[in-house]
Design an enzyme around this catalytic site. Structure first.
Site, short mmCIF file in Angstrom:
data_model
loop_
_atom_site.label_atom_id
_atom_site.label_comp_id
_atom_site.label_asym_id
_atom_site.label_seq_id
_atom_site.Cartn_x
_atom_site.Cartn_y
_atom_site.Cartn_z
N ASN A 87 10.78 29.65 8.36
CA ASN A 87 11.10 29.62 6.94
C ASN A 87 11.28 28.19 6.40
O ASN A 87 11.18 27.98 5.19
CB ASN A 87 12.38 30.43 6.70
CG ASN A 87 12.93 30.28 5.30
OD1 ASN A 87 12.33 30.72 4.32
ND2 ASN A 87 14.08 29.62 5.18
N ALA A 88 11.52 27.23 7.28
CA ALA A 88 11.81 25.86 6.83
C ALA A 88 10.62 25.28 6.07
O ALA A 88 9.47 25.42 6.48
CB ALA A 88 12.14 24.97 8.03
N TYR A 153 2.60 20.41 -1.07
CA TYR A 153 3.28 21.66 -0.70
C TYR A 153 2.27 22.81 -0.65
O TYR A 153 2.26 23.61 0.28
CB TYR A 153 4.38 21.96 -1.72
CG TYR A 153 5.12 23.26 -1.48
CD1 TYR A 153 6.14 23.34 -0.55
CD2 TYR A 153 4.80 24.41 -2.22
CE1 TYR A 153 6.83 24.53 -0.34
CE2 TYR A 153 5.48 25.59 -2.02
CZ TYR A 153 6.49 25.66 -1.08
OH TYR A 153 7.16 26.84 -0.88
N PRO A 183 5.09 34.82 -0.75
CA PRO A 183 5.75 35.19 -2.02
C PRO A 183 5.24 34.36 -3.18
O PRO A 183 4.86 33.19 -3.03
CB PRO A 183 7.23 34.87 -1.75
CG PRO A 183 7.32 34.54 -0.28
CD PRO A 183 5.97 34.06 0.12
N GLY A 184 5.29 34.96 -4.36
CA GLY A 184 5.15 34.21 -5.60
C GLY A 184 6.53 33.68 -5.97
O GLY A 184 7.43 33.62 -5.13
#
Length: 247
Positions: A87-88, A153, A183-184
């Site tokens: 998740n980082a 990113y 995810p949005g």
């Protein structure tokens, strides 16, 4: 299928972030033993002190030795690692022509390299047990180039999607699955802090379902992909974007 006793032991990277904490809280409430890992563990100590099923580990995801150490610590405590949630990430919204080489390297090192090192370290450990579940948190930005985030990113998140397929292909025959969730915009403090109020309203208005995504639903999806019964789900990207990107 060989399901070891430590199948419910999960490491979550970036656990101090808003989405990371929600994922950890949901997994712990669902019966998982959770190792909360982050470069800054101070915000996590209070959470761990209230539950025997939670541990805290300092982890710089840019460092392979850190991953090896955390996996060793978790395995020593609970017998092994059954789940890794990558998740980082380092989110920046710098305009395209203002991104410096150093900033590009920083974002890619945490977001993409960190996910690679996690998959590599956990994958190696999981192969030894013939079982594992890896869940990579990607992003809509990696699919459509991003609208509110920086190019570095978006590129790093796009790389995660491809990397997920590569690891899934190589690990599938030995009981280890690898999937991505994309995810949005989510209803998180980090998203609201990133965008001015007027810009946020415009983003919400552009989403076909007219609402930010629910981070608790992302956490529930993580849990589903982390279960032993998810053996046939691998190499997939699960789009949760309110209809912003359809394929």
């Amino acid at each position: 299928m060989n399901v070891p006793a430590h199948h419910d032991v999960a490491i979550v990277t970036g656990a101090a972030g808003s989405l990371g904490r929600i994922i950890c809280t949901h997994l712990q409430a669902s019966g998982f033993r959770v190792a909360m890992a982050d470069i800054d563990v101070a915000p996590l100590e209070a959470i761990a002190s209230q539950s025997p099923g939670v541990s805290v580990h300092a982890l710089d995801v840019r460092n392979a030795a850190d991953f090896a150490r955390v996996i060793e610590q978790v395995a020593a405590r609970w017998g092994g690692v059954g789940v890794l949630v990558n998740n980082a990430a380092l989110m920046r919204a710098t305009p395209l022509f203002e991104i410096t080489p150093d900033e590009f390297d920083d974002v890619v090192a945490v977001t993409l390299k960190g996910t690679f090192l996690g998959c590599q370290a956990a994958g190696r450990h999981m192969l030894g047990h013939g079982y594992g579940r890896i869940v990579n948190i990607a992003s809509l930005a990696g699919q459509n180039g991003g609208a509110a985030t920086g190019a570095h990113y978006a590129a790093a998140k796009g790389g995660i999607l491809t990397m997920t397929k590569v690891f899934a292909r190589d690990l599938a025959a030995r009981g280890v699955t690898v999937n991505a969730i994309s995810p949005g915009p989510l209803d998180l403090p980090s998203v609201r802090d990133l965008l001015p109020k007027e810009r946020l309203a415009a983003v919400i208005d552009s989403i076909p379902v007219r609402t930010l995504g629910d981070p608790n639903y992302i956490a529930r999806l993580v849990e589903m992909l982390a279960l032993p019964s998810a053996a046939s789900a691998t190499g997939a990207t699960f789009d949760i974007n309110g209809g912003l990107y359809l394929r």
